[in-house]
Design a protein around this motif. Structure first.
Motif, mmCIF file in Angstrom:
data_model
loop_
_atom_site.group_PDB
_atom_site.id
_atom_site.type_symbol
_atom_site.label_atom_id
_atom_site.label_comp_id
_atom_site.label_asym_id
_atom_site.label_seq_id
_atom_site.Cartn_x
_atom_site.Cartn_y
_atom_site.Cartn_z
ATOM 1 N N VAL A 123 15.293 -7.308 14.253
ATOM 2 C CA VAL A 123 15.934 -6.039 14.206
ATOM 3 C C VAL A 123 14.831 -5.006 13.937
ATOM 4 N N ALA A 124 14.821 -3.943 14.506
ATOM 5 C CA ALA A 124 13.733 -2.864 14.151
ATOM 6 C C ALA A 124 14.232 -2.170 13.109
ATOM 7 N N HIS A 125 13.170 -1.681 12.303
ATOM 8 C CA HIS A 125 13.185 -0.993 11.000
ATOM 9 C C HIS A 125 13.443 0.558 11.244
ATOM 10 N N SER A 126 14.266 1.218 10.420
ATOM 11 C CA SER A 126 14.632 2.551 10.741
ATOM 12 C C SER A 126 13.332 3.241 10.353
ATOM 13 N N ARG A 127 12.625 2.782 9.401
ATOM 14 C CA ARG A 127 10.950 3.336 9.370
ATOM 15 C C ARG A 127 10.216 2.284 9.146
ATOM 16 N N PRO A 128 8.902 2.477 9.738
ATOM 17 C CA PRO A 128 8.019 1.221 9.361
ATOM 18 C C PRO A 128 8.004 0.961 7.972
ATOM 19 N N MET A 129 7.834 -0.403 7.673
ATOM 20 C CA MET A 129 7.695 -0.915 6.287
ATOM 21 C C MET A 129 6.213 -1.292 6.270
ATOM 22 N N LEU A 130 5.170 -0.396 5.848
ATOM 23 C CA LEU A 130 3.798 -0.375 5.856
ATOM 24 C C LEU A 130 3.309 -1.103 4.552
ATOM 25 N N SER A 131 2.307 -1.615 4.788
ATOM 26 C CA SER A 131 1.437 -1.962 3.613
ATOM 27 C C SER A 131 0.804 -1.258 3.100
ATOM 28 N N LEU A 132 0.190 -1.591 1.566
ATOM 29 C CA LEU A 132 -0.412 -0.457 0.822
ATOM 30 C C LEU A 132 -1.934 -0.739 0.963
ATOM 31 N N ASP A 133 -2.633 0.326 0.766
ATOM 32 C CA ASP A 133 -4.167 0.175 0.630
ATOM 33 C C ASP A 133 -4.490 -0.416 -0.967
ATOM 34 N N ASN A 134 -5.427 -1.108 -1.134
ATOM 35 C CA ASN A 134 -5.663 -1.659 -2.424
ATOM 36 C C ASN A 134 -7.078 -1.146 -3.113
ATOM 37 N N ALA A 135 -6.919 -0.998 -4.437
ATOM 38 C CA ALA A 135 -7.966 -0.505 -5.194
ATOM 39 C C ALA A 135 -8.195 -1.875 -6.257
ATOM 40 N N TYR A 136 -9.671 -2.331 -6.275
ATOM 41 C CA TYR A 136 -9.902 -3.178 -7.050
ATOM 42 C C TYR A 136 -10.747 -2.636 -8.422
ATOM 43 N N ASN A 137 -10.709 -1.546 -8.515
ATOM 44 C CA ASN A 137 -11.559 -1.242 -9.859
ATOM 45 C C ASN A 137 -11.266 0.065 -10.228
ATOM 46 N N GLU A 138 -11.660 0.726 -11.239
ATOM 47 C CA GLU A 138 -11.372 2.059 -11.813
ATOM 48 C C GLU A 138 -12.000 2.990 -10.877
ATOM 49 N N GLU A 139 -13.058 2.645 -10.311
ATOM 50 C CA GLU A 139 -13.980 3.652 -9.505
ATOM 51 C C GLU A 139 -13.092 3.920 -8.287
ATOM 52 N N GLU A 140 -12.582 2.977 -7.671
ATOM 53 C CA GLU A 140 -11.726 2.968 -6.187
ATOM 54 C C GLU A 140 -10.320 3.678 -6.594
ATOM 55 N N LEU A 141 -9.865 3.500 -7.815
ATOM 56 C CA LEU A 141 -8.532 4.042 -8.020
ATOM 57 C C LEU A 141 -8.766 5.621 -8.289
ATOM 58 N N ARG A 142 -9.824 6.170 -8.990
ATOM 59 C CA ARG A 142 -10.137 7.535 -9.124
ATOM 60 C C ARG A 142 -10.430 8.119 -7.878
ATOM 61 N N ALA A 143 -11.100 7.347 -7.075
ATOM 62 C CA ALA A 143 -11.519 8.137 -5.639
ATOM 63 C C ALA A 143 -10.263 8.459 -4.972
ATOM 64 N N TRP A 144 -9.207 7.520 -4.788
ATOM 65 C CA TRP A 144 -8.080 7.660 -4.263
ATOM 66 C C TRP A 144 -7.239 8.814 -4.940
ATOM 67 N N ALA A 145 -7.147 8.899 -6.280
ATOM 68 C CA ALA A 145 -6.617 10.175 -6.933
ATOM 69 C C ALA A 145 -7.149 11.523 -6.379
ATOM 70 N N VAL A 146 -8.729 11.400 -6.471
ATOM 71 C CA VAL A 146 -9.359 12.522 -5.711
ATOM 72 C C VAL A 146 -9.048 13.057 -4.338
ATOM 73 N N ARG A 147 -8.733 12.196 -3.504
ATOM 74 C CA ARG A 147 -8.374 12.378 -2.196
ATOM 75 C C ARG A 147 -6.915 13.084 -2.186
ATOM 76 N N VAL A 148 -6.007 12.226 -2.943
ATOM 77 C CA VAL A 148 -4.796 12.921 -3.147
ATOM 78 C C VAL A 148 -4.622 14.371 -3.491
ATOM 79 N N ARG A 149 -5.319 14.628 -4.720
ATOM 80 C CA ARG A 149 -5.602 15.765 -5.278
ATOM 81 C C ARG A 149 -6.017 16.976 -4.119
ATOM 82 N N GLY A 150 -7.069 16.522 -3.510
ATOM 83 C CA GLY A 150 -7.751 17.556 -2.556
ATOM 84 C C GLY A 150 -6.777 17.787 -1.475
ATOM 85 N N ALA A 151 -5.932 16.917 -1.255
ATOM 86 C CA ALA A 151 -5.095 17.060 0.091
ATOM 87 C C ALA A 151 -3.628 18.060 -0.230
ATOM 88 N N LEU A 152 -3.566 18.306 -1.356
ATOM 89 C CA LEU A 152 -2.381 19.283 -1.839
ATOM 90 C C LEU A 152 -2.979 20.567 -2.135
#
Length: 724
Positions: A80-109
């Motif tokens: 059965v084809a999905h109505s919208r792709p069921m994608l996996s998530l990128d991972n963060a393994y430490n605080e530094e990687e998580l903060r870097a993701w948050a900065v990218r999100v903030r910068g794109a808005l």
């Protein structure tokens, strides 16, 4: 109104009232964890409903609580084809990687945007999409359950999903209104196996002589894809919902509102979800979750952080494989350093020797780990591990104990004893071989007592011939010697998914590789699985700790197994590479064990799901006189050697169909089965190679694509006309 009409009306009212009451109590028990009835009181309600529906079969509906468990899935799972792709998530393994993701999100808005996150536990299960459609009285009923698959196309596992008690079979109009939902919608979430259910399942597997499942996630994945819904119903699974869609688009403005709506509609949602306005609040939630994880009734391996606003999610978009608006923070693997005391060898059903590490017991995540699998010689060589080494041990997936590396420093000197595979089987002392192209060493002695014990345990297991009471202790007595292997690692080559050694508390193991013991031997009552059917109650009464009730029960179980279908008999033979799906394909295609035995490799590979390696293994198996003799011995005992052969017609030969929407009378599985029985193929996506799209009510993007490509579109009657 006639008396019969009055009676029918009364029955309808009684059935409706009972269904509503049962659904209410199921919600209290499975979703809210606040039961108000005893099991006996609940069973009484269900039995009353079953009795009324038996008297009035015309009133049975698909969303009735009595219809959770259906028949066996005969032809696998439709794509059965999905109505919208069921994608996996990128991972963060430490605080530094998580903060870097948050900065990218903030910068794109936009700088003026108010950014808010939703933090949810990352459940260690498998993703599943549920599709609900309009039903009578303004309600919505479950139409389809689809696995994630490759993210674009999944498998239809509706029959199995219906057995999960935390999946509503229907949502009434009142709940839909309360949640603000239409009658047609899609729910996405995670199927998990609770820790208690996992422990219970593994206890049952070990009692049946099977290897324990690696972890709750693997167990849940294997369970949801089993072809017998009754087995799924026996294993407690839960479904936690977290997304709401319609036509592939999110329904509500925020993720937090989505979780509230799902809960209002009667779905189980994770109660620990929380909104956070800053990354510091997110980090605090992560720290809190890590401290709570061991006390939870289910496994989590991290925290999922999502941008709360759906509008902002759209602006952030996706990378090639993951949304930019969400990330999974993975908890560090739980591990420790300990000493490798010894390596012992387990002989499996096919003669495979599995090396098992005996460790100086060490605590990891609240569990004492004393043993770990080393898998095979290649893994030992990769690690470069020796007996006496200090090794880093992790609970992979938080459950499986595994050695990840050798630790060498001033405090942890290297060991000196090389790990050498035995040249003789540790059980029967016959030569061990490693064939060209094979990773594993094997005992090739077909009469090896270790192999026979594993064969008996495999044969009696629930997924094969299902002979209750024939566990390790009974097999040991029937064989006349103890099953004294230091670790029980049943061969898993015929399983749908690989299993690994579970954690066990254990005594310190001896330094010697000699695993035999000076135990008294007794005359064996069983030399092959066929001998099980020659046993009598008097034979069993001669064994230790076996009374009349136990003896009679086991004989009855063995006798009952004579009626097991052909595909289970094939599984019982223990042919390498022949698992449940392959055994079913063989039975459906050839129709008899005799036809399978005499088939050539060329004939076998023409069967669905049979490749060259499996075909050669089957031919090799039946070329051995001992194996043919076993088949004849089973035939003499009256086992089922035939099955209804799947007949494929030619009316639709060469044509490819795509199904979309809800058909008036045929379910998707029924339509697929009829197309394939007539020689046609059913695909999950529309392309220029598609011959016909069969469209029902609420057909979605597939219908649009068919029109864009000029592909023929049929309704149900058009399909039936072709089938004629």
């Amino acid at each position: 109104m006639s008396s019969s009409n009055q009676a029918h009306g009364t029955a309808t009212q009684q059935i409706d009232a009972l269904r509503a009451e049962i659904v209410h109590h199921e919600h209290l028990y499975y979703v809210m964890d606040q039961p108000t009835l005893t099991d006996a009181q609940y069973d009484k309600l269900v039995n009353r409903l079953k009795a009324l529906e038996a008297e009035h079969p015309e009133l049975v509906t698909p969303d009735s609580p009595t219809q959770r468990v259906g028949g066996k899935v005969k032809d696998g799972f439709a794509k059965v084809a999905h109505s919208r792709p069921m994608l996996s998530l990128d991972n963060a393994y430490n605080e530094e990687e998580l903060r870097a993701w948050a900065v990218r999100v903030r910068g794109a808005l936009h700088s003026s945007d108010v950014l808010e996150f939703v933090c949810e536990y990352k459940l260690d299960g498998l993703s599943l999409a549920l599709h609900y459609g309009a039903a009578s009285h303004g309600s919505a009923h479950l139409q389809r359950g689809v696995t994630r698959g490759d993210g674009t196309v999944g498998e239809d596992v509706t029959g199995n999903v219906r057995t999960i008690r935390t999946v509503p079979l229907s949502v009434n109009a009142e709940k839909l209104k309360k949640a603000g939902l239409p009658q047609t919608f899609e729910v996405r979430g995670e199927v998990v196996m609770p820790k208690a259910a996992f422990a219970r399942m593994n206890a049952e597997r070990e009692a049946a002589g099977q290897s324990p499942a690696a972890n709750p996630r693997n167990a849940a994945a294997g369970t949801i894809r089993t072809v017998e819904p009754s087995i799924v119903a026996q294993r407690r699974l839960d479904y936690y919902a977290y997304f709401l869609l319609r036509d592939g688009e999110f329904l509500l403005p925020t993720q937090s509102e989505t979780l509230d709506a799902l809960a209002a509609a009667g779905f189980l949602t994770n109660p620990h979800a929380r909104t956070a306005k800053t990354i510091e609040e997110v980090l605090a939630f992560i720290a809190e979750g890590e401290t709570k994880r061991d006390a939870l009734g289910y496994e989590i391996d991290g925290i999922v952080i999502k941008v709360n606003s759906v509008a902002q999610q759209r602006r952030l978009g996706f990378t090639g494989k993951a949304p930019r608006w969400a990330i999974a923070y993975k908890f560090p693997a739980r591990g420790a350093v300990t000493k490798l005391l010894n390596v012992l060898f387990q002989v499996g059903r096919t003669g495979k020797l599995t090396p098992v590490a005996a460790l100086d017991p060490v605590g990891i995540g609240g569990i004492t780990v004393a043993r770990a699998t080393l898998h095979n010689p290649d893994e030992i060589a990769r690690l470069g591990v020796r007996i006496g080494d200090y090794v880093a041990v992790e609970r992979g997936g938080d459950v499986i104990p595994k050695i990840t590396e050798v630790v060498e420093d001033t405090e942890h000197p290297r060991g000196t004893r090389e790990i050498v595979f035995p040249t003789l089987c540790p059980k029967c002392k016959e030569p061990v071989v490693r064939e060209d192209g094979e990773i594993d060493f094997r005992c090739v002695n077909a009469s090896c007592p270790a192999r026979l014990s594993e064969e008996l345990l495999h044969y009696a297991s629930r997924g094969v011939m299902n002979i209750e009471g024939l566990g390790e202790a009974m097999v040991a007595q029937l064989l006349g010697h103890p099953l004294n292997d230091p670790v029980s690692l049943a061969d898993v080559e015929a399983q749908d998914a690989p299993m690994s050694l579970d954690v066990r508390d254990a005594e310190m193991l001896e330094e010697s590789n000699d695993t035999t013991a000076d135990e008294p031997t007794r005359t064996a009552l069983v030399h092959t699985v066929a001998d099980l059917y020659r046993l009598t109650a008097d034979d069993l009464l001669k064994l230790e700790r076996v009374g009349p009730k136990t003896a009679e029960s086991l004989i009855a179980q063995i006798d009952r197994s004579r009626s097991a279908p052909l595909y289970r008999v094939l599984l019982g033979l223990g042919i390498r590479h022949v698992g449940e799906r392959t055994a079913q394909d063989l039975a459906d295609t050839f129709g008899s064990l005799d036809a399978i035995m005499t088939a050539t490799e060329e004939e076998l590979v023409r069967a669905e799901g049979i490749g060259p390696i499996v075909a050669k293994t089957i031919v090799d198996y039946f070329s051995i006189e001992k194996n043919r003799a076993l088949v004849e011995a089973l035939r003499a005992q009256g086992l089922q050697f035939t099955a209804e052969k799947r007949v494929v017609g030619t009316a639709l030969a060469g044509l490819t169909f795509v199904l979309t929407g809800t058909l008036p009378t045929l379910t998707r599985d029924e339509a697929k089965a009829r197309i394939e029985a007539a020689g046609g193929k059913v695909a999950g996506t529309v392309s220029r190679k598609t011959s016909h799209v069969v469209a029902g009510e609420e057909a979605g993007s597939k219908l649009d694509k068919a029109r864009d490509l000029g592909v023929s579109v049929l309704d149900e009657q058009g399909l039936l006309d072709l089938l004629k």
